[in-house]
Enzyme design. Structure first.
Site, short mmCIF file in Angstrom:
data_model
loop_
_atom_site.label_atom_id
_atom_site.label_comp_id
_atom_site.label_asym_id
_atom_site.label_seq_id
_atom_site.Cartn_x
_atom_site.Cartn_y
_atom_site.Cartn_z
N SER A 1 0.84 -1.19 0.00
CA SER A 1 0.00 0.00 0.00
C SER A 1 0.88 1.25 0.00
CB SER A 1 -0.91 0.00 1.24
OG SER A 1 -1.82 1.08 1.20
N GLU A 2 0.52 2.22 -0.84
CA GLU A 2 1.39 3.39 -1.06
C GLU A 2 1.61 4.21 0.20
OE1 GLU A 2 -0.59 5.31 -4.48
OE2 GLU A 2 -1.16 3.24 -4.84
N ASN A 3 0.71 4.13 1.18
CA ASN A 3 0.89 4.92 2.39
C ASN A 3 1.91 4.30 3.34
OD1 ASN A 3 -1.18 2.88 2.76
ND2 ASN A 3 -1.53 3.75 4.78
N GLY A 4 2.45 3.11 2.99
CA GLY A 4 3.55 2.57 3.77
C GLY A 4 3.30 1.25 4.48
#
Length: 321
Positions: free
Chosen positions: A158-161
């Site tokens: 997921s791009e948010n980490g």
């Protein structure tokens, strides 16, 4: 207009980095020296923000004594922190609360258009392979992960980490500090890890992600509108999942996108409720699968560009529920 620079055949725009006077950052805890730590998936772009601004103000839930953190656990070193603020109380709101539903509840919540989406989802799920690292966009791509076989290991990023996403939580498991890119509550699997968003995009840009699956507003052989970093690596297979037409039967698969391109010649496959196309940078689109009951002519009428037809054209595949 800024002139693009070409590295290894790819076009890039170089811009001066953005800086500001103040960064306002929320963390979990900080010590009295200013060293700060985050909880679970809450890092996002907070770390690079601290590094790029003249003054960083950090709001924390708790201030602890110096030495309470092991040095290797610190996420923001004190040198980047200029002010600490501890609020009186915190209400962590979850938006939206996404939880696992029981079978009967799922049946009751069915909406118009769900059949179309399910056709796309069940075809998209066939793109997963054992051992893959996969980035999924919100919506249809993320729902495809519900059909990953229990005999297969797929590492969801997921791009948010987060690397190692699991399913949505049960009601009592929901955690405001554990969310995906779409702010939906999630769980993690054994072996998962947390990091900042700039680290996440380094994984993507560096070609370490095997498959990116995402939606798009428009797509053509020349590129797509609807994403940027997640389609930036030539090493990553890019699959677009979307409804074949927009409202009013407007074309979404086009000869040339009318919206600004956010990814140039990056798409490898398009999956809609009507068809599956392979995309070649030079040859364009090739129809490889067609939904049962539709003809090639039907598909051509609803597609805004010409396409070749594979000699091995087959009915559109669906993963078993």
């Amino acid at each position: 207009l800024m002139k693009p620079i070409i590295f290894n055949g790819q076009h890039f725009i170089l811009e001066e980095a953005i800086t500001g006077d103040f960064a306002l950052v929320k963390t979990w805890k900080a010590d009295r020296a200013g060293n700060a730590i985050f909880r679970k998936s809450a890092r996002n772009f907070n770390l690079p923000m601290c590094k790029g601004e003249q003054t960083t103000v950090v709001e924390v839930e708790e201030i602890v004594d110096i030495g309470a953190f092991a040095p290797e656990d610190i996420h923001i070193p004190q040198i980047y922190v200029h002010r600490l603020i501890k609020g009186e109380k915190y209400e962590k709101r979850i938006e939206p609360l996404s939880i696992q539903k029981e079978g009967d509840e799922e049946a009751k919540s069915a909406k118009p258009g769900d059949d179309v989406r399910e056709q796309i989802i069940k075809r998209a799920a066939l793109e997963f392979e054992d051992g893959m690292y996969v980035n999924l966009g919100i919506g249809i791509p993320l729902l495809a992960s519900n059909f990953i076989s229990p005999n297969m290991t797929v590492h969801l990023q997921s791009e948010n980490g987060v690397l190692g996403l699991g399913p949505h939580p049960r009601q009592h498991e929901a955690d405001a500090d554990l969310i995906n890119t779409g702010k939906e509550t999630v769980t993690i699997l054994p072996g998962a890890s947390f990091f900042s968003s700039d680290e996440s995009f380094a994984m993507i840009r560096g070609g370490h992600v095997d498959l990116t699956m995402l939606g798009a507003m428009q797509v053509s052989k020349y590129g797509m509108g609807g994403a940027m970093d997640v389609v930036s690596s030539a090493k990553t297979k890019v699959v677009v999942t979307m409804e074949h037409s927009a409202k009013g039967n407007a074309h979404k698969i086009m000869e040339n996108c009318t919206l600004p391109l956010t990814g140039k010649q990056c798409v490898n496959r398009i999956i809609t409720e009507k068809a599956v196309f392979d995309v070649d940078k030079k040859k364009g689109l090739t129809l490889i699968e067609l939904w049962e009951g539709l003809t090639v002519d039907d598909t051509q009428k609803s597609t805004g560009c010409d396409f070749a037809v594979s000699p091995k054209l087959m009915p559109m595949q669906q993963i078993a529920s």
